[in-house]
Design a protein around this motif. Structure first.
Motif, PDB file in Angstrom:
ATOM      1  N   UNK A  36      37.893  37.394  60.949  1.00  8.47           N
ATOM      2  CA  UNK A  36      39.103  37.173  61.717  1.00  8.47           C
ATOM      3  C   UNK A  36      38.729  36.370  62.954  1.00  8.47           C
ATOM      4  N   UNK A  37      39.748  35.815  63.587  1.00 14.71           N
ATOM      5  CA  UNK A  37      39.521  35.178  64.883  1.00 14.71           C
ATOM      6  C   UNK A  37      40.701  35.459  65.801  1.00 14.71           C
ATOM      7  N   UNK A  38      40.422  35.377  67.099  1.00 17.48           N
ATOM      8  CA  UNK A  38      41.453  35.682  68.086  1.00 17.48           C
ATOM      9  C   UNK A  38      41.249  34.855  69.334  1.00 17.48           C
ATOM     10  N   UNK A  39      42.355  34.326  69.858  1.00 19.51           N
ATOM     11  CA  UNK A  39      42.348  33.628  71.138  1.00 19.51           C
ATOM     12  C   UNK A  39      43.201  34.423  72.117  1.00 19.51           C
ATOM     13  N   UNK A  40      42.967  34.252  73.414  1.00 13.55           N
ATOM     14  CA  UNK A  40      43.708  35.033  74.417  1.00 13.55           C
ATOM     15  C   UNK A  40      45.217  34.904  74.249  1.00 13.55           C
ATOM     16  N   UNK A  41      45.901  36.032  74.258  1.00 10.03           N
ATOM     17  CA  UNK A  41      47.351  36.039  74.174  1.00 10.03           C
ATOM     18  C   UNK A  41      47.905  35.923  72.779  1.00 10.03           C
ATOM     19  N   UNK A  42      47.028  35.835  71.792  1.00  7.87           N
ATOM     20  CA  UNK A  42      47.490  35.709  70.407  1.00  7.87           C
ATOM     21  C   UNK A  42      46.981  36.858  69.565  1.00  7.87           C
ATOM     22  N   UNK A  43      47.676  37.106  68.448  1.00  5.95           N
ATOM     23  CA  UNK A  43      47.236  38.144  67.535  1.00  5.95           C
ATOM     24  C   UNK A  43      45.996  37.691  66.776  1.00  5.95           C
ATOM     25  N   UNK A  44      45.234  38.702  66.338  1.00  2.23           N
ATOM     26  CA  UNK A  44      44.065  38.398  65.538  1.00  2.23           C
ATOM     27  C   UNK A  44      44.514  37.778  64.213  1.00  2.23           C
ATOM     28  N   UNK A  86      37.213  21.912  64.677  1.00  5.79           N
ATOM     29  CA  UNK A  86      38.235  21.317  65.529  1.00  5.79           C
ATOM     30  C   UNK A  86      38.387  22.166  66.796  1.00  5.79           C
ATOM     31  N   UNK A  87      38.893  21.577  67.865  1.00  7.99           N
ATOM     32  CA  UNK A  87      39.107  22.369  69.090  1.00  7.99           C
ATOM     33  C   UNK A  87      39.973  23.605  68.837  1.00  7.99           C
ATOM     34  N   UNK A  88      40.904  23.525  67.919  1.00 11.44           N
ATOM     35  CA  UNK A  88      41.775  24.668  67.645  1.00 11.44           C
ATOM     36  C   UNK A  88      41.054  25.799  66.895  1.00 11.44           C
ATOM     37  N   UNK A  89      39.822  25.572  66.479  1.00  7.23           N
ATOM     38  CA  UNK A  89      39.021  26.642  65.894  1.00  7.23           C
ATOM     39  C   UNK A  89      38.367  27.515  66.967  1.00  7.23           C
ATOM     40  N   UNK A  90      38.483  27.101  68.221  1.00  8.46           N
ATOM     41  CA  UNK A  90      37.914  27.885  69.316  1.00  8.46           C
ATOM     42  C   UNK A  90      38.547  29.268  69.365  1.00  8.46           C
ATOM     43  N   UNK A  91      37.705  30.301  69.332  1.00  8.44           N
ATOM     44  CA  UNK A  91      38.190  31.675  69.304  1.00  8.44           C
ATOM     45  C   UNK A  91      36.995  32.622  69.320  1.00  8.44           C
ATOM     46  N   UNK A  92      37.286  33.893  69.485  1.00  3.25           N
ATOM     47  CA  UNK A  92      36.291  34.924  69.206  1.00  3.25           C
ATOM     48  C   UNK A  92      36.431  35.289  67.735  1.00  3.25           C
ATOM     49  N   UNK A  93      35.333  35.260  67.009  1.00  7.02           N
ATOM     50  CA  UNK A  93      35.334  35.544  65.581  1.00  7.02           C
ATOM     51  C   UNK A  93      34.781  36.948  65.343  1.00  7.02           C
ATOM     52  N   UNK A 112      31.995  37.288  68.180  1.00  3.09           N
ATOM     53  CA  UNK A 112      31.122  36.228  68.690  1.00  3.09           C
ATOM     54  C   UNK A 112      31.990  35.020  69.040  1.00  3.09           C
ATOM     55  N   UNK A 113      31.710  34.430  70.193  1.00  5.14           N
ATOM     56  CA  UNK A 113      32.542  33.331  70.695  1.00  5.14           C
ATOM     57  C   UNK A 113      32.147  32.015  70.041  1.00  5.14           C
ATOM     58  N   UNK A 114      33.139  31.297  69.568  1.00  4.98           N
ATOM     59  CA  UNK A 114      32.959  29.935  69.069  1.00  4.98           C
ATOM     60  C   UNK A 114      33.821  29.019  69.924  1.00  4.98           C
ATOM     61  N   UNK A 115      33.186  28.021  70.517  1.00  3.55           N
ATOM     62  CA  UNK A 115      33.900  27.059  71.342  1.00  3.55           C
ATOM     63  C   UNK A 115      33.646  25.655  70.805  1.00  3.55           C
TER      64      UNK A 115
END
Length: 118
Positions: A36-44, A86-93, A112-115
């Motif tokens: 799974x992945x999650x960015x701030x303010x969004x659901x996993x 892609x930049x939009x893949x940035x998230x905690x996985x 684990x953070x992916x940026x």
């Protein structure tokens, strides 16, 4: 029980990373595994799943053709190969293990953070 992710980091757009999730404390081979992945303010968000027995895989539309999930039951490890990032893949996985044998049982890693950035 532990799920320990590794392999995250900073990568340029178009680059690749391989995430690993090492499992211990449970019968890894009997569990389906997901990333799974999650960015701030969004659901996993569910990224990819691999089943326990047949190793069948499923992917979110946003990563199809770019990401590959695999598992090595001998090493109790699941992987996520990420290409053409892609930049939009940035998230905690996050790594997730689950099964339903009578009752539902699941475990989560710490993430684990992916940026992806230039």
């Amino acid at each position: 029980v532990q799920l320990v992710e590794s392999g995250g980091g900073l990568v340029q757009p178009g680059g690749s990373l391989r995430l690993s999730c090492a499992a211990s404390g449970f019968t890894f081979s009997s569990y389906h595994m997901s990333w799974y992945r999650q960015t701030p303010g969004k659901e996993r968000e569910l990224v990819a799943t691999i089943t326990s027995a047949s190793g069948s895989t499923n992917y979110a539309d946003s990563v199809k053709g770019r990401f590959t999930i695999s598992r090595d039951n001998a090493k109790n490890t699941v992987y996520l190969q990420m290409n053409s990032l892609k930049p939009e893949d940035t998230a905690v996985y996050y790594c997730h293990a689950f099964r339903r044998i009578g009752v539902y049982s699941d475990y989560w890693g710490q993430g684990t953070q992916v940026t992806v950035s230039s």
